[in-house]
Design a protein around this motif. Structure first.
Motif, short mmCIF file in Angstrom:
data_model
loop_
_atom_site.label_atom_id
_atom_site.label_comp_id
_atom_site.label_asym_id
_atom_site.label_seq_id
_atom_site.Cartn_x
_atom_site.Cartn_y
_atom_site.Cartn_z
N GLU A 139 0.82 -1.22 0.00
CA GLU A 139 0.00 0.00 0.00
C GLU A 139 0.85 1.27 0.00
O GLU A 139 0.54 2.26 0.67
CB GLU A 139 -0.99 0.00 1.17
N ALA A 140 1.93 1.20 -0.76
CA ALA A 140 2.76 2.39 -0.97
C ALA A 140 2.19 3.21 -2.12
O ALA A 140 1.43 2.70 -2.95
CB ALA A 140 4.20 1.98 -1.28
N ASN A 141 2.53 4.48 -2.16
CA ASN A 141 2.15 5.35 -3.26
C ASN A 141 3.25 5.30 -4.31
O ASN A 141 4.42 5.53 -4.00
CB ASN A 141 1.97 6.80 -2.77
N ILE A 142 2.89 5.00 -5.55
CA ILE A 142 3.89 4.75 -6.58
C ILE A 142 3.85 5.84 -7.64
O ILE A 142 2.83 6.04 -8.31
CB ILE A 142 3.67 3.38 -7.26
N LEU A 143 4.96 6.56 -7.78
CA LEU A 143 5.10 7.59 -8.81
C LEU A 143 6.13 7.13 -9.84
O LEU A 143 7.06 6.39 -9.51
CB LEU A 143 5.57 8.91 -8.19
N GLY A 144 5.98 7.60 -11.07
CA GLY A 144 6.92 7.24 -12.12
C GLY A 144 7.30 8.45 -12.95
O GLY A 144 6.53 9.40 -13.09
N LEU A 145 8.51 8.41 -13.50
CA LEU A 145 8.98 9.46 -14.39
C LEU A 145 9.44 8.83 -15.70
O LEU A 145 10.25 7.91 -15.69
CB LEU A 145 10.13 10.23 -13.75
N ASN A 146 8.88 9.29 -16.81
CA ASN A 146 9.31 8.83 -18.13
C ASN A 146 9.37 10.02 -19.08
O ASN A 146 9.12 11.16 -18.66
CB ASN A 146 8.43 7.69 -18.65
N THR A 147 9.67 9.76 -20.31
CA THR A 147 9.94 10.87 -21.25
C THR A 147 8.80 11.86 -21.34
O THR A 147 9.00 13.07 -21.24
CB THR A 147 10.26 10.30 -22.65
N ARG A 148 7.58 11.36 -21.53
CA ARG A 148 6.45 12.25 -21.78
C ARG A 148 5.42 12.27 -20.65
O ARG A 148 4.38 12.90 -20.76
CB ARG A 148 5.76 11.86 -23.09
N GLY A 149 5.67 11.53 -19.58
CA GLY A 149 4.70 11.48 -18.50
C GLY A 149 3.52 10.57 -18.79
O GLY A 149 2.45 10.72 -18.19
N LYS A 150 3.69 9.62 -19.70
CA LYS A 150 2.58 8.73 -20.06
C LYS A 150 2.24 7.80 -18.90
O LYS A 150 3.09 7.41 -18.11
CB LYS A 150 2.94 7.89 -21.30
N ASP A 151 0.97 7.45 -18.79
CA ASP A 151 0.50 6.55 -17.74
C ASP A 151 1.04 5.15 -17.97
O ASP A 151 1.13 4.67 -19.11
CB ASP A 151 -1.02 6.50 -17.72
N VAL A 152 1.40 4.49 -16.88
CA VAL A 152 1.94 3.13 -16.93
C VAL A 152 1.25 2.32 -15.84
O VAL A 152 1.00 2.81 -14.74
CB VAL A 152 3.47 3.13 -16.73
N GLU A 153 0.95 1.06 -16.16
CA GLU A 153 0.30 0.17 -15.19
C GLU A 153 1.10 0.09 -13.90
O GLU A 153 2.33 0.06 -13.91
CB GLU A 153 0.17 -1.22 -15.82
N TYR A 154 0.41 0.06 -12.78
CA TYR A 154 0.92 -0.05 -11.41
C TYR A 154 1.38 1.29 -10.83
O TYR A 154 1.69 1.36 -9.64
CB TYR A 154 2.06 -1.07 -11.29
N PHE A 155 1.43 2.35 -11.65
CA PHE A 155 1.86 3.65 -11.14
C PHE A 155 0.64 4.54 -10.89
O PHE A 155 -0.24 4.64 -11.74
CB PHE A 155 2.81 4.33 -12.12
N ASP A 156 0.61 5.18 -9.72
CA ASP A 156 -0.50 6.06 -9.40
C ASP A 156 -0.47 7.33 -10.24
O ASP A 156 -1.50 7.80 -10.71
CB ASP A 156 -0.47 6.43 -7.90
N THR A 157 0.72 7.88 -10.41
CA THR A 157 0.90 9.09 -11.21
C THR A 157 2.25 9.03 -11.92
O THR A 157 3.23 8.56 -11.33
CB THR A 157 0.88 10.37 -10.33
#
Length: 313
Positions: free
Chosen positions: A158-176
């Motif tokens: 139950e952690a909050n998961i953030l991700g950073l990629n080239t364009r900020g596209k949504d990815v499975e398992y990431f909250d934002t």
């Protein structure tokens, strides 16, 4: 069609390659130099023979299949110039690396190192500084297969998961997810930052004096990508200045890590020898990818895991 392997996957597996129709040669990568016998190979299956092997002398080389995820060891400009297809082992190590990341997150939050030291000194002392992973924010720099496998596992905490990629596209398992231009946001929000981004010219020293200042004070940093994504001099200075509560590094700017590196002796730094990808399944998964590609190439089909040389991954 001649193929050169620089790693021996065992008699049965090597025979299965020959059954596809290949003329197979095996030479240990550590002993590989240019000899007449290999000048006409069409496929090279390897990790990093490029320090002693000059592939410009290969007359018919069409494909290089790397056993690694990273590609920075390969002569990319020559590969691009000659139109050689380059593939990598994308996804092949994601499970063991994701398990390693979860392990290091929990070890640092629960101060396992401190308890091991107490045990060796036979000292019974409660540690009231232990933290929960629950509701912590974990920010991944990079949202590829390694990050996704780890995010999937961290969801159960139950952690909050953030991700950073080239364009900020949504990815499975990431909250934002944020774009690379918003790196300041993800770093400032994350209790734990995991570097899982490919190494390219653009990501060289991505973590430097400026970006480290964007981290939360008392946060945690984990690197499983490539050492040169971090400016180690800046990192060491910031660690000594108290910026991080814990740092876990499996990769370094220079490997093996020099014995005189201060990172060896910092109490809140965990050093492992580029080992996070290791598991009993590594050779099976690696060979499965290679076999699929060898079969596809023999049949004239599109290969899997073709590297985009413009992107660098």
């Amino acid at each position: 069609m001649k193929v050169l392997f620089t790693y021996d996957y065992g008699e049965e597996k090597m025979r299965s390659i020959e059954k596809l129709g290949y003329d197979t040669i095996y030479i240990d990568e550590k002993q590989l130099t240019n000899i007449k016998e290999i000048e006409d190979v069409e496929v090279l299956v390897c990790y990093n023979p490029f320090n002693t092997l000059d592939i410009s002398k290969f007359k018919n080389l069409k494909v290089i299949m790397l056993s690694s995820i990273g590609i920075d060891q390969a002569p990319l400009e020559y590969i691009r110039e000659k139109g050689i297809i380059l593939t990598n082992n994308k996804g092949g190590y994601s499970i063991p690396i994701s398990e390693w990341i979860v392990l290091k997150v929990l070890e640092m939050l629960k101060n396992s190192r401190g308890f091991y030291t107490k045990q060796s000194n036979q000292r019974w002392q409660i540690d009231t500084s232990i933290l929960e992973l629950y509701n912590k924010t974990v920010g991944f720099i990079g949202t590829g297969t390694i990050a996704k496998e780890t995010a999937k596992r961290l969801k159960s905490f139950e952690a909050n998961i953030l991700g950073l990629n080239t364009r900020g596209k949504d990815v499975e398992y990431f909250d934002t997810c944020y774009s690379i231009k918003e790196i300041d946001k993800i770093l400032s929000l994350s209790d734990i930052v995991v570097l899982a981004i490919p190494y390219t010219n653009d990501t060289h020293h991505l973590i430097n004096d400026t970006t480290i200042n964007m981290f939360k004070d008392g946060s945690y940093l984990i690197n499983v990508s490539r050492g040169s994504i971090i400016d180690e001099g800046s990192l060491i200075k910031k660690i000594n200045g108290g910026k991080f509560k814990g740092v876990a590094l499996d990769v370094f700017e220079k490997e093996p890590l020099p014995k005189d590196s201060p990172l060896w002796n910092l109490n809140n730094v965990v050093v492992t020898p580029h080992n996070c990808w290791i598991s009993e399944m590594r050779n099976k998964r690696r060979f499965d990818y290679l076999y699929k590609n060898m079969k596809r190439y023999m049949n004239g089909e599109e290969l899997i895991n073709i590297v985009d040389l413009d992107k660098g991954y």
